[in-house]
Write an enzyme that holds these catalytic residues in place. Structure first.
Site, short mmCIF file in Angstrom:
data_model
loop_
_atom_site.label_atom_id
_atom_site.label_comp_id
_atom_site.label_asym_id
_atom_site.label_seq_id
_atom_site.Cartn_x
_atom_site.Cartn_y
_atom_site.Cartn_z
N LEU A 21 67.17 64.32 15.95
CA LEU A 21 67.48 62.88 15.99
C LEU A 21 67.97 62.35 17.33
O LEU A 21 68.05 61.15 17.51
CB LEU A 21 68.56 62.58 14.93
N GLU A 174 81.03 56.22 23.03
CA GLU A 174 80.86 57.54 22.39
C GLU A 174 82.18 58.27 22.23
O GLU A 174 82.24 59.48 22.05
CB GLU A 174 79.85 58.37 23.20
N HIS A 250 76.63 63.55 27.29
CA HIS A 250 78.04 63.13 27.31
C HIS A 250 78.71 63.86 28.47
O HIS A 250 78.31 64.98 28.81
CB HIS A 250 78.78 63.58 26.04
N CYS A 371 82.90 69.54 21.24
CA CYS A 371 82.36 68.43 20.41
C CYS A 371 83.00 68.42 19.04
O CYS A 371 83.11 67.38 18.40
CB CYS A 371 80.86 68.60 20.17
#
Ligand code: SUG
EC number: 3.5.3.23
Length: 448
Positions: A21, A174, A250, A371
Site C-alpha cells: 500500500l 506523519e 520518513h 516505527c
C-alpha cells in the site's frame, strides 16, 4: 523530580497483511501479496516490549485499530449489513478493502507528535494526532488514535490533546517519525527537531522527483505552534530529497536521536552543517552539549541503510550515561552494516551496545523497532497519571500473549480479508483488549 522516556509500542492488530500500500516504502512495495503471519507479528512486537521492560526501561502498549474499517467503506458508498459491505468491496474494489484492512496503526511512531511538559507553554504534555494524509490506509487512523491516546492520557491537568491537522497534502503530517527531541535530562527543557520533506507553500525548498515527501514544513510548524513551543526550543531541517527518492519515506529511516545525541547518515539532510550548528547552539542554551554521530556513506550506503533499517533503531540511555541501540535482525544480515556496528560499539564512543530483535513481520512492511514505538517523556507525577492499564508489566505481558494466541490467525492472504468471519474475530478480540487495557469504548463498533 525523576523523569523518563516511556516507549509505548503499537500492538500489531489481527489483520496484519502485506497489501503493497505504500508507494515510496521499498519493503511495502517489494513484499506486496506475500502471505503474512499476524500471530507471529504480534508476538515479535510483544517480545521486544518484554525485553525492554526487563532491561529496566519504562514500557507501555498502544492498542491496534478496528479493521476491516467497515465505517470507512460505508463512507465510500458500500452498503447493507457489515458482511455485505465487505463482500461488495471485495467484488467491486479489492484495493479499497485491502486498504481498509491494514494493520498499519502498529507503527505508532506515526500516531502523533508528542511534546513533553518541560517544553510547552502551559506545562502540560501535548499530543497532536498525525493526519497521515499521504495514504488512504493511514489517513483513517487518526480518529481512533485520538480516542485511544485520550483514554491512555486522560488527566487534563497533565495532558493536552490536539486533533489532527487539516486533511490535505499541504499539511501532511506523519507524527513522531519526523520529530526528535534533544535534552540533557528528559524532564528538562529540550530542543525539538522537526524534519520535513517539502514545503507546501514556499517554492524555494526542493522536493523529491520520484517518491512523495509525506511531511511538510507547514505541518511541522503548525504542530510546534499548537504545542506552545518557543522558538529557542525548535529547529527545523529539510530531509535530503534524493534520499526520499531512494526509499527514505520518513526521517526515522535515516536518523535517530536521544538525549544529547543525533545518530544520522551523512546524506540524511540538506544544509547539514548549518542544522548541526543550530542544534548545538540551542541545546547549549538549555545546558546541554550536542553530540553528532555521523555514519559516512562510504561505510554504509543509503541503500544499505534502507535495506537494513540501521537508523530505524531505538537509541536508549543506560544508567552509566552510555547508549544502547536496538536494531532489527536485518542489520546483522547485512555485512557492511554489521561491520560498522562492531566498530561503532568497540570505539569507546557514546553507543556501546547493540541488541538485535527479530521483527521480520513488521519489517517486511517497512516498520522497524523505532516505527513500532511512540516516545513520551514524562516526569514521575505525569507517569503516575497515565492509565495504569497500558503500562507493561510481567502479568500484562502474559495476558497479552495469551490473548494473541487465542484470537490471531497464523496466516493471512488477500483472499482472507474478504472473509466476513474475520471482522467478527477482530471485534471479539478488540472488545476483550479494551477490557484488558482498561481503555473503555474506543472503537467505532463499540461507540456507534
Ligand atoms: O506508512 N507501511 C508503513 C510503515 C511505517 C513505518 N513507520 C516509520 N518509519 N515511522 C508506511 O509506509 C505498509 C502497509 C502495506 O503495504 O500493507 C505500510 O503502511
Amino acid at each position: 523530580m525523576k523523569s523518563y522516556e516511556v516507549n509505548f509500542d503499537g500492538l500489531v492488530g489481527p489483520t496484519h497483511n502485506y497489501g503493497g500500500l505504500s508507494y515510496g516504502n521499498v519493503a511495502s512495495q517489494s513484499n506486496s501479496q506475500q502471505s503474512s503471519n499476524p500471530k507471529e507479528a504480534a508476538l515479535q512486537g510483544l517480545a521486544k516490549m518484554k525485553a525492554l521492560m526487563e532491561m529496566g526501561f519504562q514500557q507501555g502498549v498502544l492498542a491496534p485499530q478496528e479493521r476491516p474499517d467497515v465505517a470507512g467503506l460505508r463512507s465510500l458508498g458500500f452498503s447493507g449489513t457489515d458482511a455485505q459491505v465487505i463482500e461488495q468491496a471485495a467484488r467491486q474494489a479489492m484495493p479499497l478493502l485491502v486498504a481498509s484492512c491494514s494493520a498499519s496503526s502498529m507503527w505508532v511512531a506515526n500516531a502523533a507528535t508528542v511534546s513533553p511538559s518541560a517544553d510547552t507553554a502551559d506545562g502540560r504534555v501535548h499530543f497532536t494526532a498525525a493526519n497521515l494524509n499521504c495514504k488512504y490506509h493511514r489517513s483513517i487512523e487518526h480518529p481512533t488514535t485520538s480516542r485511544v491516546l485520550g483514554a491512555m492520557f486522560a488527566d487534563q491537568k497533565h495532558f493536552a490533546h490536539h486533533a489532527a491537522l487539516p486533511a490535505v497534502a499541504q499539511f501532511g503530517d506523519e507524527g513522531a517519525a519526523n520529530h526528535t527531541r534533544f535534552c540533557r535530562e528528559y524532564g528538562e527543557a529540550g530542543v525539538e527537531f522537526f524534519v520535513f520533506g517539502r514545503s507546501a507553500f514556499d517554492t524555494r525548498y526542493p522536493a523529491p522527483q520520484k517518491y512523495p515527501a509525506r511531511q511538510t514544513l507547514e505541518a511541522s510548524q503548525a504542530v510546534a505552534r499548537l504545542h506552545g513551543l518557543s522558538d529557542d526550543g525548535v529547529v527545523y531541517a529539510q530531509q535530503n530529497p534524493s534520499v526520499i527518492d531512494q526509499g527514505v519515506f520518513h526521517n526515522d529511516v535515516i536518523a535517530v536521536g536521544n538525549g544529547e545525541a543525533l545518530f544520522y547518515h551523512e546524506d540524511a539532510f540538506l544544509d547539514t552543517e548549518q542544522m548541526l550548528a543550530e542544534l548545538s547552539a540551542k541545546l547549549a542554551k538549555r545546558g546541554g552539549q550536542f553530540k553528532a554521530i555521523c555514519v559516512p556513506r562510504d561505510q554504509v550506503s543509503v541503500e544499505d541503510a534502507v535495506r537494513s533499517y540501521l537508523f530505524n533503531s531505538q537509541l536508549l540511555s543506560r544508567a552509566d550515561g552510555s547508549m544502547l541501540l536496538i536494531v532489527p535482525q536485518e542489520c546483522q544480515n547485512n555485512p557492511r552494516v554489521w561491520q560498522y556496528l562492531q566498530e561503532l560499539t568497540s570505539s569507546g564512543g557514546l553507543i556501546r551496545e547493540v541488541k538485535v530483535f527479530d521483527l521480520k513481520q513488521s519489517m517486511q512492511n517497512g516498520g522497524g523497532p523505532a516505527c513500532l514505538r511512540l516516545r513520551v517523556a514524562l516526569n514521575e507525577t505525569e507517569l503516575a497519571a497515565v492509565n495504569p492499564g497500558v503500562i507493561m508489566t510481567p502479568p500484562l505481558y502474559g495476558t497479552l500473549t495469551q490473548w494473541v494466541d487465542k484470537h490471531y490467525r497464523d496466516r493471512m492472504t488477500e483472499s482472507d480479508l474478504a472473509d466476513p468471519q474475520l471482522l467478527l474475530e477482530c471485534r471479539t478480540a478488540l472488545d476483550e483488549l479494551t477490557q484488558i487495557l482498561k481503555l473503555g469504548a474506543v472503537y467505532p463498533f463499540q461507540i456507534n
